[in-house]
Design a protein around this motif. Sequence first.
Motif: not given
Length: 811
Positions: A4, A22, A402-405, A428, A431, A434-435
Amino acid sequence: MVTRRRFLQGAVAAALLGNRLDPFGSMAQAHAAGAKGGGAAEAATGVSRHVDVFIGTGGHGHTYPGPSLPFGMVQLSPDTYDAQWDASSGYHQGDGSIMGFSHTHLSGTGAADMLDVLVMPCTGPVRLQPGEREYRGTNYRSRYDGVPATNAPAPSNQGQPATRGYRSRYDAADEHARPGYYQVRLKDYDVLAELTATLRAGLHRYTFHGKEEGHLLVDFAHGFHDDPATPTKVTDASLRLVGKDTLVGSRRVHQWANNRYIHFAMKVSRPFDRAVLYSGDAPLAGAREAAGTNLKATLHYTHPDKAPLLVKVGISGVDIDGALRNLDAEVPGWDFDGARDAAAAAWEKELGRIRVDAATEDTKKVFYSALYHTMLAPTLFSDVDGRYRGMDLQVHQLPEGSHNYSTYSLWDTYRAAHPLYTLFQAERVPDLVNGLLRMAAESPDGPPVWPLQGVETGCMIGYHSAVVVSEAVAKGFAGVDPKQAWPLFRKRAMEDDYRGLAYYRKLGYIPADKEWEAVSKTLEYAYDDWALSHLADAAGAKDDAEALRRRSRNYRNVFDKSVAFMRPRGEHGQWLEPFDPRSIGHSKQWRDFTESNAWQATFLNQHDLYGYMELFGGQPAFERKLDELFTTSSELPADAPPDIAGLVGQYAHGNEPGHHMPYLYAYTGAHYKTQSRVRMLLTDMYRADPDGLAGNEDCGQMSAWYVLGAMGLYPVDPVSTHYVFGSPVLDRAEVDIAGKRLVVEAKDNAADSPYIQSVTWNGQPWSKSWIAHADLAAGGTLVFQMGKAPNKQFGAAPADRPPSFGAAMKA
């Protein structure tokens, strides 16, 4: 994997090369010390040259033209108005003046919020009010057609000159944009404004051409509000000056997403000569900090014309430190051109995942503009250090990598946008899913319905995050754990008294004399049951899965065989009168359907078509009723919502519940009717102009329907993992699916040749009117042979029709 922290510090080369592991690897931004002057807009290159960002900015499309990155957190765009329905994105091409440039926007929604941190470059005296929307100039012209704007708002000033305020007029001829870049000349200030963006920051370049003293106005009270007479509801706002080049601030917004937090950090490329903070439009002499609900700031320059002035703004849902950290990580220098080029490279990479050939440039323009719109949401909502504000409004830390949306318009996007992501944005998907699971675990409201920046708006019906999660599990995406997911959704499905679910479980339907929009809720809960039965099976909860499959047939309980319509039913089982299939309610007090009527609700069934046909008396009767949907008069009652748009008979393409309906002929064996209807919709409902969409774009769903349909595919029942064939308008499409290559060709394709004659898959004859996701995801070549006359035998045999309710059509 690029970590990140590291990918945020890459150079333009990283943006050009990308990183498949990524999903944000293509978005690293270049930086340098110098700032170059503004100039004429350069044309986009590669497939990006086919994107017209102004499609949907007129009519009721509700899109915005300003720059963002694919799935980016910042959407930096001009605001022409900040209230009422057709300003849902903040911009409408019928307006002729600009209020300023704010950093968050919604793409194509019918409900509105955002428009955070408005910046406006001004000259002359300070004006603290934006002025009236009608301030547009008598000579303003619409884009493309060269005639006065037909979609401009009706004047409200009774013939009096409109109040100017800090707005500025502009001409469409001076407005240019492409993915990742926007420019316009502000006529009243003679300022060239240019905008670009990184993931979490916006970068402005203002070239002042006049000799007057200039200033930047920051309107921190600006935001969307439903009633023009009522300001945006803001609490806990603060502004603070740091040195002579930085302004930071925080606020809580209580609009559609009630109690939403937003923080920003703004830096300018050269020190301001003086600055003034305002509270309630009163200057705070000498103040370096301000608190209140209506805060503004002006940053003054005695000689703004001596060099272009650059402004960079980072945002965060966590805190000001997060906004500063995002800004410093993504835009450490002042290289506007480098950031613009990196944004262009990011868009080219993502758009280039699907490469197409088509007979006309307009077809390519509509296709790539639609593909572009599918990547404006969901939006990133986590900081560079992995912190994010959760649905409990607390700050959480993401797992590494990880990324949050945010910005999930799930009632719309579960239908085609999320299935499309499983094809061309496969990396994608975990992510994104899981968000949703994090939201379900963190939120006091349970599974997400329409989440926006850490807040559940509760907009629309059902809880279709269940579909998106179940689809990903059914398609075998790694990293999505059904045993983790199932308990989060089981409580909603089996226990919660949520929007009529208690009635639904007790009676098998929701009574329309007890619950608003009861018929639509019954039908959409039935589909959520079907979706969750797959998730329960995958989690090993076999008894629950079987119970949900049975309950997913609750749609039968609001079907009246005597009239062959879904219709409202009372608590005691009676059909409610009066009944008009065009009406949205059985009385003025009750609305029975959600943005639809009985005609459209009667064809909402996505998952049990063969069982459903029995209620009509069999397949021929169902097909005749489906014909009537498209041929009945398009007349609607006066109280019909504007969302029921794009009418063909009573079919409404401008609203998402109908999107699967043209494909239902495949289940009757009359697939040639699907081909005819779909081709007509692809060509008639999408045009390369601002009013080129049949209804609200809705965070990518209207566009995803086109993208998939143009390739000849549509997921009638997403969790089945099947795609029904339509009528491709593209001659060829090549799709990158996680490194595998899917090629779709349409031979002898033409405007007068919408009919499939035959199909081959990897060179072998394919008689089915559908294909499985697993086949497409493995890569291969799908070839449609097209012709002018229908081949009524294609897809007609029961064995060749799409499976439904997990089974094939019985012979």
